[in-house]
Scaffold this motif. Structure first.
Motif, PDB file in Angstrom:
ATOM      1  N   VAL A  91       0.841  -1.195   0.000  1.00 13.83           N
ATOM      2  CA  VAL A  91       0.000   0.000   0.000  1.00 13.83           C
ATOM      3  C   VAL A  91       0.877   1.248   0.000  1.00 13.83           C
ATOM      4  O   VAL A  91       0.636   2.193  -0.749  1.00 13.83           O
ATOM      5  N   LEU A  92       1.917   1.237   0.842  1.00  7.09           N
ATOM      6  CA  LEU A  92       2.791   2.402   0.933  1.00  7.09           C
ATOM      7  C   LEU A  92       3.536   2.649  -0.369  1.00  7.09           C
ATOM      8  O   LEU A  92       3.739   3.798  -0.749  1.00  7.09           O
ATOM      9  N   SER A  93       3.928   1.606  -1.078  1.00  9.14           N
ATOM     10  CA  SER A  93       4.638   1.809  -2.347  1.00  9.14           C
ATOM     11  C   SER A  93       3.715   2.451  -3.372  1.00  9.14           C
ATOM     12  O   SER A  93       4.135   3.304  -4.141  1.00  9.14           O
ATOM     13  N   GLY A  94       2.450   2.077  -3.358  1.00 11.21           N
ATOM     14  CA  GLY A  94       1.489   2.716  -4.273  1.00 11.21           C
ATOM     15  C   GLY A  94       1.286   4.172  -3.935  1.00 11.21           C
ATOM     16  O   GLY A  94       1.172   5.022  -4.818  1.00 11.21           O
ATOM     17  N   VAL A  95       1.272   4.498  -2.647  1.00  8.55           N
ATOM     18  CA  VAL A  95       1.135   5.885  -2.217  1.00  8.55           C
ATOM     19  C   VAL A  95       2.379   6.662  -2.609  1.00  8.55           C
ATOM     20  O   VAL A  95       2.302   7.770  -3.129  1.00  8.55           O
ATOM     21  N   ALA A  96       3.546   6.066  -2.379  1.00  8.75           N
ATOM     22  CA  ALA A  96       4.787   6.745  -2.734  1.00  8.75           C
ATOM     23  C   ALA A  96       4.842   7.004  -4.233  1.00  8.75           C
ATOM     24  O   ALA A  96       5.238   8.086  -4.669  1.00  8.75           O
ATOM     25  N   ASP A  97       4.425   6.022  -5.033  1.00 14.24           N
ATOM     26  CA  ASP A  97       4.407   6.208  -6.487  1.00 14.24           C
ATOM     27  C   ASP A  97       3.476   7.340  -6.874  1.00 14.24           C
ATOM     28  O   ASP A  97       3.808   8.170  -7.718  1.00 14.24           O
ATOM     29  N   ALA A  98       2.316   7.415  -6.240  1.00 14.38           N
ATOM     30  CA  ALA A  98       1.353   8.472  -6.544  1.00 14.38           C
ATOM     31  C   ALA A  98       1.911   9.836  -6.150  1.00 14.38           C
ATOM     32  O   ALA A  98       1.760  10.811  -6.875  1.00 14.38           O
ATOM     33  N   PHE A  99       2.583   9.906  -4.986  1.00  9.74           N
ATOM     34  CA  PHE A  99       3.181  11.172  -4.561  1.00  9.74           C
ATOM     35  C   PHE A  99       4.303  11.587  -5.512  1.00  9.74           C
ATOM     36  O   PHE A  99       4.445  12.762  -5.838  1.00  9.74           O
ATOM     37  N   GLU A 100       5.114  10.619  -5.982  1.00 10.77           N
ATOM     38  CA  GLU A 100       6.188  10.945  -6.913  1.00 10.77           C
ATOM     39  C   GLU A 100       5.627  11.544  -8.191  1.00 10.77           C
ATOM     40  O   GLU A 100       6.160  12.512  -8.720  1.00 10.77           O
ATOM     41  N   VAL A 101       4.528  10.988  -8.704  1.00 13.73           N
ATOM     42  CA  VAL A 101       3.893  11.528  -9.905  1.00 13.73           C
ATOM     43  C   VAL A 101       3.394  12.936  -9.624  1.00 13.73           C
ATOM     44  O   VAL A 101       3.613  13.858 -10.417  1.00 13.73           O
ATOM     45  N   GLN A 102       2.749  13.132  -8.471  1.00 10.18           N
ATOM     46  CA  GLN A 102       2.236  14.452  -8.096  1.00 10.18           C
ATOM     47  C   GLN A 102       3.375  15.460  -7.965  1.00 10.18           C
ATOM     48  O   GLN A 102       3.304  16.561  -8.457  1.00 10.18           O
TER      49      GLN A 102
END
Length: 152
Positions: A130-141
């Motif tokens: 879950v955290l890796s998906g959040v981190a990926d989303a934040f990196e895109v943002q």
């Protein structure tokens, strides 16, 4: 000798037997899942096959199937039945894997002596997906925000 065919049941009797409201049975009829016979006064009369279909609907809903999927399951000549069922099996596998992860995380939290469970490294490891998906989303943002801020 007792007849193998039971007397027909009323909508109320079927509803009581399965502990569902009568309006649910009527709705399932309106969407084509059930087709109980009618008596001379127009009242619904459920036979054994109808009762089996109600059980199929109840069990299928409990397994997470939509009414559309259940209709495909019950349709005798549905060409796409196997695709619908395979998609449902794939969804069940995904949900069961998620439930296993959730159970393991909850069991660890129950036994863990950490005061703040979110700081426990083993507990956090259970959240990596879950955290890796959040981190990926934040990196895109962050990348988008950086690109916007760099424009003249």
């Amino acid at each position: 000798m007792k007849s193998s065919q039971q007397r027909p049941w009323s909508v109320g009797e079927v509803a009581e037997r399965f502990d569902v409201p009568t309006n649910v049975l009527r709705h399932w009829e309106s969407v084509g899942l059930l087709e109980p016979a009618r008596d001379s006064a127009g009242r619904r009369r459920y036979g054994e096959d109808d009762v089996v279909r109600v059980a199929v609907v109840i069990r299928s809903k409990a397994a997470g199937m939509s009414l559309t999927q259940i209709a495909n399951l019950l349709e005798p000549d549905m060409a796409g039945r196997h695709q619908v069922l395979q998609a449902h099996l794939d969804d069940l596998d995904r949900r069961m894997a998620e439930m296993r992860r959730s159970k393991a995380m909850t069991e660890h939290a129950l036994r863990c002596s950490a005061h703040d469970i979110s700081r426990c490294p083993r507990f956090r490891a259970a959240l990596d997906d879950v955290l890796s998906g959040v981190a990926d989303a934040f990196e895109v943002q962050w990348s988008r925000e950086a690109a916007v801020s760099e424009r003249p």
